[in-house]
Design a protein around this motif. Structure first.
Motif, PDB file in Angstrom:
ATOM      1  N   TYR A   5      33.214  39.291  15.048  1.00 59.72           N
ATOM      2  CA  TYR A   5      33.561  39.040  13.642  1.00 59.72           C
ATOM      3  C   TYR A   5      32.322  38.708  12.822  1.00 59.72           C
ATOM      4  O   TYR A   5      32.174  39.163  11.693  1.00 59.72           O
ATOM      5  CB  TYR A   5      34.591  37.913  13.519  1.00 59.72           C
ATOM      6  CG  TYR A   5      35.906  38.234  14.200  1.00 59.72           C
ATOM      7  CD1 TYR A   5      36.458  39.505  14.142  1.00 59.72           C
ATOM      8  CD2 TYR A   5      36.587  37.263  14.916  1.00 59.72           C
ATOM      9  CE1 TYR A   5      37.655  39.796  14.771  1.00 59.72           C
ATOM     10  CE2 TYR A   5      37.784  37.550  15.546  1.00 59.72           C
ATOM     11  CZ  TYR A   5      38.321  38.822  15.463  1.00 59.72           C
ATOM     12  OH  TYR A   5      39.506  39.103  16.076  1.00 59.72           O
ATOM     13  N   GLU A   6      31.427  37.948  13.408  1.00 58.60           N
ATOM     14  CA  GLU A   6      30.175  37.606  12.728  1.00 58.60           C
ATOM     15  C   GLU A   6      29.346  38.870  12.476  1.00 58.60           C
ATOM     16  O   GLU A   6      28.821  39.079  11.376  1.00 58.60           O
ATOM     17  CB  GLU A   6      29.395  36.615  13.603  1.00 58.60           C
ATOM     18  CG  GLU A   6      28.279  35.913  12.908  1.00 58.60           C
ATOM     19  CD  GLU A   6      27.669  34.854  13.825  1.00 58.60           C
ATOM     20  OE1 GLU A   6      26.464  34.974  14.091  1.00 58.60           O
ATOM     21  OE2 GLU A   6      28.386  33.936  14.258  1.00 58.60           O
ATOM     22  N   GLN A   7      29.250  39.720  13.488  1.00 54.59           N
ATOM     23  CA  GLN A   7      28.474  40.949  13.355  1.00 54.59           C
ATOM     24  C   GLN A   7      29.107  41.898  12.336  1.00 54.59           C
ATOM     25  O   GLN A   7      28.408  42.486  11.500  1.00 54.59           O
ATOM     26  CB  GLN A   7      28.353  41.653  14.707  1.00 54.59           C
ATOM     27  CG  GLN A   7      27.499  42.910  14.634  1.00 54.59           C
ATOM     28  CD  GLN A   7      27.214  43.489  16.009  1.00 54.59           C
ATOM     29  OE1 GLN A   7      27.270  42.794  17.009  1.00 54.59           O
ATOM     30  NE2 GLN A   7      26.908  44.766  16.039  1.00 54.59           N
ATOM     31  N   ARG A  35      39.971  38.731  11.628  1.00 54.82           N
ATOM     32  CA  ARG A  35      40.931  38.575  12.726  1.00 54.82           C
ATOM     33  C   ARG A  35      42.288  39.137  12.334  1.00 54.82           C
ATOM     34  O   ARG A  35      42.950  39.802  13.119  1.00 54.82           O
ATOM     35  CB  ARG A  35      41.049  37.097  13.074  1.00 54.82           C
ATOM     36  CG  ARG A  35      40.958  36.785  14.525  1.00 54.82           C
ATOM     37  CD  ARG A  35      41.070  35.316  14.900  1.00 54.82           C
ATOM     38  NE  ARG A  35      41.039  34.310  13.876  1.00 54.82           N
ATOM     39  CZ  ARG A  35      39.936  33.658  13.457  1.00 54.82           C
ATOM     40  NH1 ARG A  35      38.770  33.947  13.976  1.00 54.82           N
ATOM     41  NH2 ARG A  35      40.016  32.739  12.532  1.00 54.82           N
ATOM     42  N   ARG A  36      42.720  38.868  11.098  1.00 52.91           N
ATOM     43  CA  ARG A  36      44.016  39.345  10.626  1.00 52.91           C
ATOM     44  C   ARG A  36      44.058  40.866  10.552  1.00 52.91           C
ATOM     45  O   ARG A  36      45.071  41.482  10.848  1.00 52.91           O
ATOM     46  CB  ARG A  36      44.336  38.765   9.255  1.00 52.91           C
ATOM     47  CG  ARG A  36      44.703  37.320   9.321  1.00 52.91           C
ATOM     48  CD  ARG A  36      45.062  36.858   7.965  1.00 52.91           C
ATOM     49  NE  ARG A  36      46.327  36.143   8.065  1.00 52.91           N
ATOM     50  CZ  ARG A  36      46.891  35.520   7.068  1.00 52.91           C
ATOM     51  NH1 ARG A  36      46.327  35.559   5.882  1.00 52.91           N
ATOM     52  NH2 ARG A  36      48.020  34.886   7.220  1.00 52.91           N
ATOM     53  N   ILE A  37      42.936  41.482  10.151  1.00 51.85           N
ATOM     54  CA  ILE A  37      42.892  42.945  10.097  1.00 51.85           C
ATOM     55  C   ILE A  37      43.033  43.525  11.504  1.00 51.85           C
ATOM     56  O   ILE A  37      43.776  44.464  11.726  1.00 51.85           O
ATOM     57  CB  ILE A  37      41.582  43.438   9.435  1.00 51.85           C
ATOM     58  CG1 ILE A  37      41.598  43.101   7.944  1.00 51.85           C
ATOM     59  CG2 ILE A  37      41.387  44.928   9.659  1.00 51.85           C
ATOM     60  CD1 ILE A  37      40.267  43.344   7.240  1.00 51.85           C
ATOM     61  N   VAL A  38      42.334  42.921  12.467  1.00 56.37           N
ATOM     62  CA  VAL A  38      42.359  43.421  13.835  1.00 56.37           C
ATOM     63  C   VAL A  38      43.685  43.126  14.500  1.00 56.37           C
ATOM     64  O   VAL A  38      44.292  44.000  15.127  1.00 56.37           O
ATOM     65  CB  VAL A  38      41.192  42.813  14.664  1.00 56.37           C
ATOM     66  CG1 VAL A  38      41.340  43.149  16.132  1.00 56.37           C
ATOM     67  CG2 VAL A  38      39.863  43.289  14.113  1.00 56.37           C
ATOM     68  N   SER A  39      44.185  41.925  14.343  1.00 54.77           N
ATOM     69  CA  SER A  39      45.367  41.485  15.073  1.00 54.77           C
ATOM     70  C   SER A  39      46.682  41.727  14.341  1.00 54.77           C
ATOM     71  O   SER A  39      47.743  41.720  14.942  1.00 54.77           O
ATOM     72  CB  SER A  39      45.272  39.995  15.393  1.00 54.77           C
ATOM     73  OG  SER A  39      44.104  39.744  16.142  1.00 54.77           O
ATOM     74  N   GLY A  40      46.598  41.900  13.051  1.00 50.57           N
ATOM     75  CA  GLY A  40      47.807  42.162  12.271  1.00 50.57           C
ATOM     76  C   GLY A  40      48.496  40.980  11.745  1.00 50.57           C
ATOM     77  O   GLY A  40      48.376  39.868  11.813  1.00 50.57           O
ATOM     78  N   LEU A  63      34.346  39.112   3.716  1.00 51.58           N
ATOM     79  CA  LEU A  63      35.529  38.732   4.483  1.00 51.58           C
ATOM     80  C   LEU A  63      35.166  37.622   5.459  1.00 51.58           C
ATOM     81  O   LEU A  63      34.123  37.678   6.103  1.00 51.58           O
ATOM     82  CB  LEU A  63      36.077  39.934   5.261  1.00 51.58           C
ATOM     83  CG  LEU A  63      36.547  41.119   4.424  1.00 51.58           C
ATOM     84  CD1 LEU A  63      36.882  42.297   5.328  1.00 51.58           C
ATOM     85  CD2 LEU A  63      37.749  40.747   3.585  1.00 51.58           C
ATOM     86  N   SER A  64      36.043  36.645   5.565  1.00 54.21           N
ATOM     87  CA  SER A  64      35.839  35.548   6.509  1.00 54.21           C
ATOM     88  C   SER A  64      36.240  36.016   7.911  1.00 54.21           C
ATOM     89  O   SER A  64      36.893  37.056   8.074  1.00 54.21           O
ATOM     90  CB  SER A  64      36.699  34.345   6.108  1.00 54.21           C
ATOM     91  OG  SER A  64      38.081  34.661   6.282  1.00 54.21           O
ATOM     92  N   ALA A  65      35.888  35.232   8.911  1.00 53.37           N
ATOM     93  CA  ALA A  65      36.280  35.558  10.279  1.00 53.37           C
ATOM     94  C   ALA A  65      37.809  35.616  10.385  1.00 53.37           C
ATOM     95  O   ALA A  65      38.368  36.465  11.075  1.00 53.37           O
ATOM     96  CB  ALA A  65      35.719  34.533  11.260  1.00 53.37           C
ATOM     97  N   ARG A  66      38.492  34.733   9.668  1.00 51.75           N
ATOM     98  CA  ARG A  66      39.952  34.712   9.694  1.00 51.75           C
ATOM     99  C   ARG A  66      40.519  36.008   9.113  1.00 51.75           C
ATOM    100  O   ARG A  66      41.460  36.603   9.675  1.00 51.75           O
ATOM    101  CB  ARG A  66      40.483  33.517   8.899  1.00 51.75           C
ATOM    102  CG  ARG A  66      41.982  33.430   8.899  1.00 51.75           C
ATOM    103  CD  ARG A  66      42.471  32.234   8.156  1.00 51.75           C
ATOM    104  NE  ARG A  66      43.923  32.202   8.214  1.00 51.75           N
ATOM    105  CZ  ARG A  66      44.669  31.391   7.541  1.00 51.75           C
ATOM    106  NH1 ARG A  66      44.105  30.501   6.727  1.00 51.75           N
ATOM    107  NH2 ARG A  66      45.966  31.409   7.641  1.00 51.75           N
TER     108      ARG A  66
END
Length: 86
Positions: free
Chosen positions: A58-60, A81-86, A75-78
């Motif tokens: 996420y940082e990268q 994460r939401r984009i990847v995980s849904g 975009l924040s890490a959160r």
């Protein structure tokens, strides 16, 4: 045909034919046309495949998005994460 001025510039600066320069410009523009969510999902899957853990991925990805030719929103890490995980 993509942007005429850009194709002319590529033709003059590289010596490529107009047809090849047009295909090259089309290909490059298509690469950067990818929307943010698709880019994040694709990069996350690629990094995950190479053993990069989520926090580092996420940082990268956030750093990469800041450097994209077509700027993406920060975009924040959160959010990533939401984009990847849904």
């Amino acid at each position: 045909m993509p942007d005429r001025e850009l194709v002319d510039h590529v033709t003059r600066s590289t010596g490529l034919t107009e047809a090849v320069a047009g295909r090259l410009v089309d290909d490059i523009l298509a690469w950067y046309h990818e929307d943010v969510e698709s880019y994040v999902r694709r990069r996350h899957a690629n990094l995950h495949l190479h053993g990069v853990r989520n926090a580092q991925a996420y940082e990268q990805i956030a750093a990469e998005l800041r450097e994209r030719v077509v700027a993406a929103p920060a975009l924040s890490a959160r959010q990533l994460r939401r984009i990847v995980s849904g």
